[in-house]
Design an enzyme around this catalytic site. Structure first.
Site, PDB file in Angstrom:
ATOM      1  N   CYS A  14      -6.632  53.825  68.938  1.00 33.13           N
ATOM      2  CA  CYS A  14      -7.420  53.129  69.966  1.00 33.13           C
ATOM      3  C   CYS A  14      -7.072  53.743  71.326  1.00 33.13           C
ATOM      4  O   CYS A  14      -7.925  53.934  72.196  1.00 33.13           O
ATOM      5  CB  CYS A  14      -7.072  51.644  70.021  1.00 33.13           C
ATOM      6  SG  CYS A  14      -7.146  50.778  68.454  1.00 33.13           S
ATOM      7  N   HIS A  22      -8.658  54.626  75.120  1.00 30.10           N
ATOM      8  CA  HIS A  22      -8.538  53.406  75.928  1.00 30.10           C
ATOM      9  C   HIS A  22      -7.183  53.187  76.588  1.00 30.10           C
ATOM     10  O   HIS A  22      -6.768  52.043  76.763  1.00 30.10           O
ATOM     11  CB  HIS A  22      -8.900  52.185  75.072  1.00 30.10           C
ATOM     12  CG  HIS A  22     -10.338  52.126  74.684  1.00 30.10           C
ATOM     13  ND1 HIS A  22     -11.347  51.909  75.594  1.00 30.10           N
ATOM     14  CD2 HIS A  22     -10.950  52.269  73.487  1.00 30.10           C
ATOM     15  CE1 HIS A  22     -12.519  51.912  74.966  1.00 30.10           C
ATOM     16  NE2 HIS A  22     -12.310  52.135  73.685  1.00 30.10           N
ATOM     17  N   ARG A  37     -17.375  44.521  67.235  1.00 29.63           N
ATOM     18  CA  ARG A  37     -16.998  45.596  68.170  1.00 29.63           C
ATOM     19  C   ARG A  37     -15.774  46.364  67.645  1.00 29.63           C
ATOM     20  O   ARG A  37     -15.757  47.584  67.590  1.00 29.63           O
ATOM     21  CB  ARG A  37     -16.731  44.985  69.549  1.00 29.63           C
ATOM     22  CG  ARG A  37     -16.182  45.904  70.624  1.00 29.63           C
ATOM     23  CD  ARG A  37     -17.122  47.012  71.013  1.00 29.63           C
ATOM     24  NE  ARG A  37     -17.010  48.152  70.115  1.00 29.63           N
ATOM     25  CZ  ARG A  37     -17.777  49.232  70.147  1.00 29.63           C
ATOM     26  NH1 ARG A  37     -18.761  49.332  71.010  1.00 29.63           N
ATOM     27  NH2 ARG A  37     -17.603  50.207  69.310  1.00 29.63           N
ATOM     28  N   CYS A  84     -15.396  50.253  66.329  1.00 29.65           N
ATOM     29  CA  CYS A  84     -14.414  51.167  66.937  1.00 29.65           C
ATOM     30  C   CYS A  84     -13.622  51.859  65.828  1.00 29.65           C
ATOM     31  O   CYS A  84     -13.447  53.078  65.855  1.00 29.65           O
ATOM     32  CB  CYS A  84     -13.448  50.400  67.837  1.00 29.65           C
ATOM     33  SG  CYS A  84     -14.071  50.104  69.494  1.00 29.65           S
TER      34      CYS A  84
END
Lengths: 267, 217
Positions: A176, A180, A224, A228
């Protein structure tokens, strides 16, 4: 039926507008398009559906969800969204909004939780959970995220979520964090929020559930996160699995102080 | 030599195990619990199997450092880079530079290897997701550095010349296995992980170094 027709007209109009706008810089166009839609976010249709579902007697037990405890006491909806995920004594688990809704649907209404978990997004009772989550989020619009971290299990889930966030794996070695964990970066033209801290009001964790213009779908936070992980080339994360809830805990705690704008409108 | 690298990696594994046994908060072993939660939460779907989560030691060391908010120490980083450098496969036909036009097509595509792709979906290079490349493409990401004028800035005037050899080899190596030059790089190991074939890597090299490529105009 009327809702369906409204939605399909909306989808048609949106695809035409996007094509017409493609000549400008895409970021500008998307921003303008969002502004155009601000008065008529199709998420409102899902909010209305969610509110009706909350109050409607349904399932084998023919009961409504009005006694469901979302963390602030049975039936209290306002303010619940910005404190989830949190620990629940009755299930002895940390739960996010969708996980909690599934528990309530199972215990209060007698709806089979496994069937909800195994359904595709946007189908059957899972679509109902998304509508419920949309309405519940709307009831906390403008409120600031403030997840409780006093229970041992809440602290543990935050720490697990942090490890999941930085877990590099899959064919592309992505985590992730690859997309991010920095400020002011983007993938193609899409801005990427830095989710290791409060990314700002209505950004990242504070934007979902959201209506997605590109595919005309209402997406919950679970949806969501699921997508991802798909793009990250990871295997499939189970719906409301502990991994997704722990990740939500990490994102939610980090978002402390961010005002929720959910349901947002996304490209 | 091979043994040396193995034992170095081995000692890192031990080190990382020691440092990874964090027991906060309370008495729960977070790393162990995370592993259990991952095992219980993920399942095979389509072409993506849970075995994709069984990753190499370098990924684990980088993730552990990320969680701690620290950079890898120099020695560990150098050992990962050296081990990955050894794993680079150089072009078996000796051809480092392919066709930049084919490279541009690969750079544009971000497809492949997700659970909604089939085993026959052609993999994209994912390049524009993170890098500026041809200036005409305005839809580029900024996760990685701009590659516009990549070859020009490095004085590549003739891809067959002796002067450009080192740059071209480095470019191949970087695309094949970025970790050979930066231990915890965010860039997928396109060749090493089987995302791109040798031929495709050569096309991507061409996109970056060929003086005729739009990248170098």
């Amino acid at each position: 039926m009327k809702v369906m027709r409204q939605l399909s007209i909306f989808a048609l109009v949106s695809s035409v507008s996007i094509a017409a706008l493609a000549q400008k810089t895409a970021v500008q166009s998307i921003e303008e398009y969002r502004a155009l839609l601000a008065d008529g976010n199709p998420a409102e249709l899902f909010e209305a559906k969610g509110e009706a579902l909350w109050k409607q007697k349904r399932g084998p037990k023919n009961a409504s969800l009005e006694k469901c405890d979302l963390g602030k006491g049975p039936g209290v909806v306002k303010g619940a969204f910005v404190e989830l995920p949190r620990y629940f004594a009755d299930t002895n688990r940390v739960q996010d909004l969708e996980s909690r809704l599934v528990s309530c649907m199972e215990t209060l209404q007698g709806i089979n939780a496994t069937e909800i978990i195994n359904a595709a997004f946007g189908k059957g009772e899972k679509a109902n959970v998304t509508a419920l989550a949309t309405w519940i989020a709307t009831e906390s619009k403008g409120m600031r995220f403030n997840l409780p971290q006093s229970h041992e299990k809440e602290k543990v889930f935050y720490e697990v979520g942090k490890r999941l966030f930085f877990q590099r794996a899959g064919a592309h070695d992505f985590a992730c964090a690859t997309c991010h964990s920095k400020d002011n970066i983007r993938i193609r033209l899409q801005d990427l929020p830095n989710l290791t801290k409060n990314p700002g009001d209505g950004i990242g964790f504070a934007a979902w559930p959201a209506y997605r213009v590109s595919n005309g779908q209402m997406w919950s936070m679970q949806h969501r996160l699921n997508d991802c992980y798909r793009q990250q080339r990871f295997p499939f994360p189970g719906y409301i699995s502990d991994a997704t809830v722990a990740l939500g805990s990490y994102l939610g705690v980090n978002a402390k102080g961010a005002a929720s704008i959910a349901p947002a409108i996304k490209r | 030599m091979k043994k040396d690298i193995k034992s170095i990696i081995g000692s890192f594994a031990l080190l990382s195990l020691l440092t990874a046994c964090s027991t906060q908060p309370g008495s729960v072993n977070i790393d162990k619990l995370t592993a259990e939660i991952v095992k219980a939460s993920f399942s095979d779907k389509g072409i993506v199997k849970v075995s994709a989560l069984e990753t190499d030691e370098a990924n684990k060391l980088c993730s552990t450092a990320d969680v701690a908010g620290k950079e890898l120490d120099d020695k560990t980083a150098k050992a990962i880079e050296a081990a990955n450098l050894k794993m680079i496969k150089w072009p078996s036909n000796g051809k480092f530079v392919g066709d930049w036009k084919a490279g541009e097509k690969l750079a544009q595509s971000g497809r492949g290897l997700t659970w909604t792709d089939s085993a026959t979906t052609p993999n994209g290079g994912n390049c524009y997701n993170c890098h500026q490349i041809d200036k005409k493409e305005v839809s580029f990401g900024t996760i990685g550095p701009s590659l516009y004028n990549y070859g020009k800035l490095r004085q590549v005037k003739d891809v067959a010349s002796a002067e450009s050899k080192a740059v071209i080899e480095y470019t191949w190596g970087k695309i094949w296995n970025a970790r050979a030059y930066n231990a915890c790089s965010s860039m997928p190991r396109a060749g090493h992980s089987g995302i791109m074939t040798e031929e495709q890597v050569a096309h991507l090299v061409a996109l970056l170094v060929d003086p005729k490529s739009p990248v170098n105009q």
